[in-house]
Write a protein that holds these residues in place. Sequence first.
Motif, PDB file in Angstrom:
ATOM      1  N   UNK A   1     -10.436  20.649 -31.851  1.00 48.98           N
ATOM      2  CA  UNK A   1      -9.738  21.937 -31.825  1.00 48.98           C
ATOM      3  C   UNK A   1     -10.405  22.810 -30.779  1.00 48.98           C
ATOM      4  N   UNK A   2      -9.623  23.427 -29.912  1.00 50.96           N
ATOM      5  CA  UNK A   2     -10.172  24.237 -28.834  1.00 50.96           C
ATOM      6  C   UNK A   2     -10.985  25.425 -29.338  1.00 50.96           C
TER       7      UNK A   2
ATOM      8  N   UNK B   1     -18.475  20.875 -18.241  1.00 51.72           N
ATOM      9  CA  UNK B   1     -18.747  20.013 -19.375  1.00 51.72           C
ATOM     10  C   UNK B   1     -18.229  20.614 -20.665  1.00 51.72           C
ATOM     11  N   UNK B   2     -18.774  20.151 -21.780  1.00 52.82           N
ATOM     12  CA  UNK B   2     -18.305  20.606 -23.089  1.00 52.82           C
ATOM     13  C   UNK B   2     -18.910  21.943 -23.475  1.00 52.82           C
TER      14      UNK B   2
ATOM     15  N   UNK C   1      -8.887  20.182 -23.061  1.00 56.75           N
ATOM     16  CA  UNK C   1      -9.337  20.400 -21.688  1.00 56.75           C
ATOM     17  C   UNK C   1      -8.822  21.751 -21.216  1.00 56.75           C
ATOM     18  N   UNK C   2      -9.756  22.651 -20.899  1.00 59.39           N
ATOM     19  CA  UNK C   2      -9.408  24.010 -20.477  1.00 59.39           C
ATOM     20  C   UNK C   2      -9.430  24.083 -18.955  1.00 59.39           C
TER      21      UNK C   2
ATOM     22  N   UNK D   1     -12.234  23.985 -14.680  1.00 62.18           N
ATOM     23  CA  UNK D   1     -11.498  25.023 -13.958  1.00 62.18           C
ATOM     24  C   UNK D   1     -10.830  24.523 -12.682  1.00 62.18           C
ATOM     25  N   UNK D   2     -11.396  23.458 -12.090  1.00 60.85           N
ATOM     26  CA  UNK D   2     -10.764  22.866 -10.908  1.00 60.85           C
ATOM     27  C   UNK D   2     -10.652  21.357 -11.121  1.00 60.85           C
ATOM     28  N   UNK D   3      -9.488  20.870 -11.569  1.00 61.18           N
ATOM     29  CA  UNK D   3      -9.291  19.419 -11.634  1.00 61.18           C
ATOM     30  C   UNK D   3      -9.410  18.802 -10.241  1.00 61.18           C
TER      31      UNK D   3
END
Length: 326
Positions: A272-273, A307-308, A41-42, A281-283
């Motif tokens: 793997x990222x 999304x992904x 999760x980025x 970007x905004x949880x």
Amino acid sequence: MNTILNDAQALAFIQAQAFKVNQQVYEARFPDWDYGRLVFVDTSGPAWSPGVLTYTSDLTGAAKWQSGFAKDIPLADVGQAMQQSAFHLAAIGYQYNIEEVNTVYQVGGTLSSRRARAAKLAYTKFMWDLAIQGSTEKGKAGLINNAAVTPVAATNDGTGSARHWIANDGTVTKTAAQILRDVNQALTGINVATNTLEYADTILLPTEAFNLIASTPFNSLGADTILSWLLKTNVYTLATGRQLTIRAVPFLRTASTQTVVGGGRMVAYKNDENYVKLNLPMPHQFLPVYQDGPLNWQVPGIFRTGGLDFQTTATFYYLDGILPAP
């Protein structure tokens, strides 16, 4: 004599209560939909960025033996591609009414956190669904349904030429060795697709398939289930010494599109990222309380996600038909 709080008093009271409630809710963990275990999760942001541009590159060229008189020197090159992923706003919040506020204020205690917890759970479930099956509304694929991944039909060498591991009536139709072979097929398929660079490290299974291998002995000795034997002897673990992750995902029960339409699908991929990540970007965050009517106060909650992002589909493998159509 008891009096009703005026708007300013009620707002100040709810703000103080909401701060405590929200703090408690964000300290709680909700493991049932822990999408962060399935994909990187980025959250690097910026929170209000319109999206992200991802550049991918591929190296080509190989060194060769060369004559000192040669004029055609082998050359290396770098191919580069770009993909854009837009970020979108989503929301879930909660509310209190005048009766709840005045009762708690006069009797004592704190406002219930149940609605705030429900909002956090709704957000977590939203992100889990987005990671697993994407969003048709936003044109985003999930881990189990990327159209760029070509599904492969499971081998039809089970009982009665069955591809599936277990029939709808509970009859087991493939041996433990055949099931292990099917899983290793997915793991090695990724290894081949990446020129032996990578193996899949994560397997997602329909719940029925997971329950089958978790409860069925691998052999007559009964020391291992198919699952425990698989975790020790799969090609990824043997090649790397690392633990393979195997998780049950209900959405996979009818995800098959190859040969057995509507049957069960197994998904294997490298978590793997560098290959796949979930942009967030905004949880989720709660905004300040505001009064949206004469008897009601809301606590809005918002988040932004893209999304992904699939950097490549070579690290994904779909094996279809491991369960029959319902």
